[in-house]
Write an enzyme that holds these catalytic residues in place. Structure first.
Site, PDB file in Angstrom:
ATOM      1  N   LYS A 103       0.854  -1.344   0.035  1.00 33.97           N
ATOM      2  CA  LYS A 103      -0.008   0.050  -0.044  1.00 33.97           C
ATOM      3  C   LYS A 103       0.874   1.248   0.066  1.00 33.97           C
ATOM      4  CE  LYS A 103      -4.556  -1.536   0.935  1.00 33.97           C
ATOM      5  NZ  LYS A 103      -5.546  -2.031   2.115  1.00 33.97           N
TER       6      LYS A 103
ATOM      7  N   ARG B 201      -3.909 -10.263   4.076  1.00 36.69           N
ATOM      8  CA  ARG B 201      -4.486 -10.125   2.724  1.00 36.69           C
ATOM      9  C   ARG B 201      -3.505  -9.593   1.859  1.00 36.69           C
ATOM     10  NH1 ARG B 201      -6.537  -6.211  -0.844  1.00 36.69           N
ATOM     11  NH2 ARG B 201      -8.151  -6.926  -2.245  1.00 36.69           N
TER      12      ARG B 201
HETATM   13  C1  9MG Z   1     -10.229  -4.531  -1.536  1.00 35.49           C
HETATM   14  N1  9MG Z   1      -9.272  -4.232  -0.429  1.00 35.49           N
HETATM   15  C2  9MG Z   1      -8.171  -3.402  -0.697  1.00 35.49           C
HETATM   16  N2  9MG Z   1      -7.594  -3.422   0.539  1.00 35.49           N
HETATM   17  C3  9MG Z   1      -8.150  -4.259   1.400  1.00 35.49           C
HETATM   18  C4  9MG Z   1      -8.141  -4.249   2.770  1.00 35.49           C
HETATM   19  O1  9MG Z   1      -6.937  -3.656   3.401  1.00 35.49           O
HETATM   20  N3  9MG Z   1      -8.915  -4.878   3.542  1.00 35.49           N
HETATM   21  C5  9MG Z   1      -9.915  -5.489   2.822  1.00 35.49           C
HETATM   22  N4  9MG Z   1     -10.931  -6.135   3.565  1.00 35.49           N
HETATM   23  N5  9MG Z   1     -10.100  -5.337   1.695  1.00 35.49           N
HETATM   24  C6  9MG Z   1      -9.311  -4.495   0.727  1.00 35.49           C
END
Ligand code: 9MG
Length: 306
Positions: A250, A284
């Site tokens: 990010k 994720r």
């Molecule tokens: C779709 N998306 C992009 N970044 C995310 C994050 O940090 N958490 C979740 N749940 N979805 C995300």
């Protein structure tokens, strides 16, 4: 422990986590349709599959359904415990897509992957109609970055399907969220949001054990807010729901460290490992194999903590 066999490592870690950490990590269950996960257990790795032309890290690479299915299979092969499939970019200032276009992007991919993989599929969508269609096509979890909305349609769709639900915090919408995020106390406000949403979801018929909480790193947050939330992750454990963290590649990493998108893996892994240490149960990520290795190592060390 046979470190060359990831399955063996996972089994040993599960046992050690049961033996040593139950008293501090309360047992929890996550139900998502036909899937059940008992915690404590090794953290789940959620592989990102963006079927979009414009996502920030991999936009356009998997826009073709065949490429997307192949990538999904590859992510599972690399060790993903679930896949998060999205057809609308949620990066800051992304252009919204129509429901028809989003359905057209994700449904064929979900249908094919659901037949071929044994791990849960999560649909990353803000639209209740897309969530419903995806659940019908074989998804088991709804990843809702717009859990801050007022209406209850999404909650009802999740309740009817007995699906898992990622309840993510976002200030604003993807179009505006990074304009000027303001909080008095971001950690307290996210915590209050979780409590409020869990009550509302409950009113829609979503059981507590279907819910995953996510503080929404990068969604209406400055770099400072993101760091405060990551630093305070441990405090969300008292909510007794699995915590998901998505820091992978990010832009706050780029801003803090001055590194381009392609150079953010080490910092993404640092976030993942510290999140697991603080009690996150789902990570994720774009980089599945690297994340699996980093967090299995973290968990092996944690299992030896006196
Ligand atoms: C779709 N998306 C992009 N970044 C995310 C994050 O940090 N958490 C979740 N749940 N979805 C995300």
């Amino acid at each position: 422990m046979n470190v060359q066999n990831p399955v063996a490592v996972t089994e040993v870690l599960s046992r050690k986590m049961d033996d040593r950490t139950c008293s501090i990590r309360k047992p929890m269950i996550l139900r998502a349709r036909q899937f059940e996960f008992m915690f404590p257990r090794p953290a789940l790795v959620m592989g990102i599959l963006n079927v979009t032309p414009d996502s920030f890290a991999d936009g356009g690479r998997y826009a073709d359904p065949r490429a997307a299915v192949d990538r999904g299979l590859e992510l599972v092969e690399l060790g993903a415990d679930c896949l998060d499939i999205g057809g609308e970019s949620t990066r800051p200032r992304a252009v919204p897509v129509s429901e028809t276009e989003e359905l057209h992007r994700v449904i064929p991919v979900i249908e094919q992957l659901a037949r071929r993989i044994k791990v849960p599929i999560s649909i990353d969508t803000m639209k209740p109609a897309v969530a419903r269609a995806a659940l019908q096509a074989g998804a088991s979890v709804v990843n809702d970055v717009a859990a801050n909305r007022a209406d209850e349609t999404m909650g009802r769709a999740v309740a009817e399907a007995h699906a898992g639900y990622v309840c993510m915090h976002m200030q604003g919408t993807p179009a505006t969220m990074q304009d000027h995020p303001v909080y008095t106390d971001v950690v307290r406000e996210v915590r209050e949001f979780f409590l409020d949403r869990m009550r509302r979801l409950n009113d829609c018929g979503v059981a507590g054990d279907q819910i995953i909480l996510d503080s929404g790193i990068g969604f209406g947050k400055s770099s400072e807010h993101n760091l405060q939330l990551l630093g305070a992750l441990r405090s969300f454990r008292e909510l007794e729901r699995p915590l998901l963290v998505g820091a992978s590649r990010k832009s706050f990493i780029g801003k803090l460290l001055g590194v381009e998108l392609a150079e953010r893996l080490p910092a993404s892994l640092a976030c993942a490992c510290l999140a697991v240490e603080a009690g996150a149960q789902i990570i994720r990520t774009h980089d599945v194999a690297e994340t699996v290795q980093a967090i299995r190592m973290t968990e092996a060390i944690l299992a030896h903590r006196k």
